[in-house]
Structures are given as structure tokens and as C-alpha cells.
Design a protein around this motif. Structure first.
Motif, short mmCIF file in Angstrom:
data_model
loop_
_atom_site.label_atom_id
_atom_site.label_comp_id
_atom_site.label_asym_id
_atom_site.label_seq_id
_atom_site.Cartn_x
_atom_site.Cartn_y
_atom_site.Cartn_z
N LEU A 148 46.34 119.52 3.61
CA LEU A 148 45.04 119.63 2.53
C LEU A 148 45.75 119.20 1.06
O LEU A 148 44.95 118.69 0.43
CB LEU A 148 44.37 120.70 2.60
CG LEU A 148 43.53 121.13 3.84
CD1 LEU A 148 42.77 122.52 3.85
CD2 LEU A 148 42.58 119.91 4.18
N VAL B 239 39.22 116.08 0.96
CA VAL B 239 39.80 117.48 0.95
C VAL B 239 38.72 118.67 1.06
O VAL B 239 38.86 119.39 2.03
CB VAL B 239 40.78 117.44 0.10
CG1 VAL B 239 41.63 118.99 0.29
CG2 VAL B 239 42.08 116.46 0.57
N VAL C 96 37.97 121.65 3.77
CA VAL C 96 38.43 123.16 3.40
C VAL C 96 37.53 123.87 4.45
O VAL C 96 38.33 124.75 5.04
CB VAL C 96 38.60 123.23 2.14
CG1 VAL C 96 38.63 124.78 1.71
CG2 VAL C 96 39.47 122.57 1.34
#
Length: 148
Positions: free
Chosen positions: A120, A132, A136
Motif C-alpha cells: 500500500l 490506495v 485500505v
């Protein structure tokens, strides 16, 4: 020249000739596949059958045959690495719906949480913050509730 894989053949041929690479030096297109883990593949294949078969039998056949037998079992990459590449491609293209399955697959093949976290971090620069940040919550959920 065509701009696709077929068009790339002519370019590759020129490079191979320039570098003196002959046919005997090129890996097989169809190498001996890695062994299939029936215990994990059977439930995966059944899930595809149940969820995808009603709308498209062809997608089931391609998924269970071409994708998970022909491609995933090629010996040139370890399963962990193949999964890691898939997760990366999904994040980069904003396809978060498939990340859960493939991240679990990568972690079951040996990818650690620290390594997944670093993916990430690395991708914020190369795939973009929004992609990203969308991934998450999926990573967090997989870390908290891993599936085997």
C-alpha cells in the motif's frame, strides 16, 4: 503495426534477432504446471460456479480453466508472487471488489501483513492515493478477519 500482444511479436522478434536469442533459448509457452491444491481449488471453483454460472457459463469456464488452471499454475512465478501482482493490479486499476479474495490468497501463500502494508505504501506513489485509500479498508478487513 497492431498495438496489442500480436503486434508485439514483430518487435520481440527484432530484439531476439539483434541479441542472438534463438528458439532453443526461449522458455516453453506451455510448461509443466504446478500441482493443483484440490482442497483449496474445489471450493473456489464451486463458488465461481454458483455465483457466475447463471449469467455466463463461458465466464465460469474461462475462470476455472484458463485463469486458475492454465495461468495460475504456471511455474514461472511462485503462487505468493502471482497473488501479489494480482493485488497490485487490482489496486492500481481501482478494482477493490476482487482484492479481498486475492489478498487472502497471497497471505495464505506466505505474504505477511507487514509486506502487504508496504505494498500500500509503495503504491501511493505509483497507483495514486485515491486507489490506495480505496483499498485500505479492504486490507484492514482481511488483516482482522483472514480467510483460508
Amino acid at each position: 503495426m497492431e498495438i496489442n500482444a500480436t503486434g508485439a511479436v514483430a518487435v520481440a522478434r527484432q530484439i531476439f534477432v539483434a541479441r542472438g536469442i534463438g528458439a532453443g533459448q526461449i522458455p516453453e509457452a506451455s510448461p509443466k504446471p504446478l500441482p493443483l491444491d484440490e482442497a483449496t481449488d474445489t471450493p473456489r471453483a464451486q463458488g465461481v460456479e454458483q455465483n457466475v454460472s447463471p449469467p455466463s457459463r463461458g465466464v465460469v469456464d474461462y475462470t476455472n480453466g484458463v485463469l486458475f488452471k492454465d495461468l495460475w499454475l504456471r511455474p514461472g512465478l511462485a503462487p505468493r508472487d502471482r497473488s501479489l501482482i494480482t493485488v497490485t493490479a487490482l489496486i492500481a486499476s481501482g478494482q477493490v471488489a476482487q482484492i479481498t479474495y486475492h489478498l487472502n490468497r497471497a497471505m495464505n501463500a506466505g505474504l505477511s501483513q507487514d509486506e502487504a502494508s508496504e505494498v500500500l505504501t509503495h503504491l501511493t506513489v505509483f497507483a495514486g492515493w485515491p486507489n490506495v485509500m480505496s483499498a485500505v479498508p479492504v486490507f484492514k478487513d482481511v488483516f482482522e478477519k483472514p480467510q483460508t
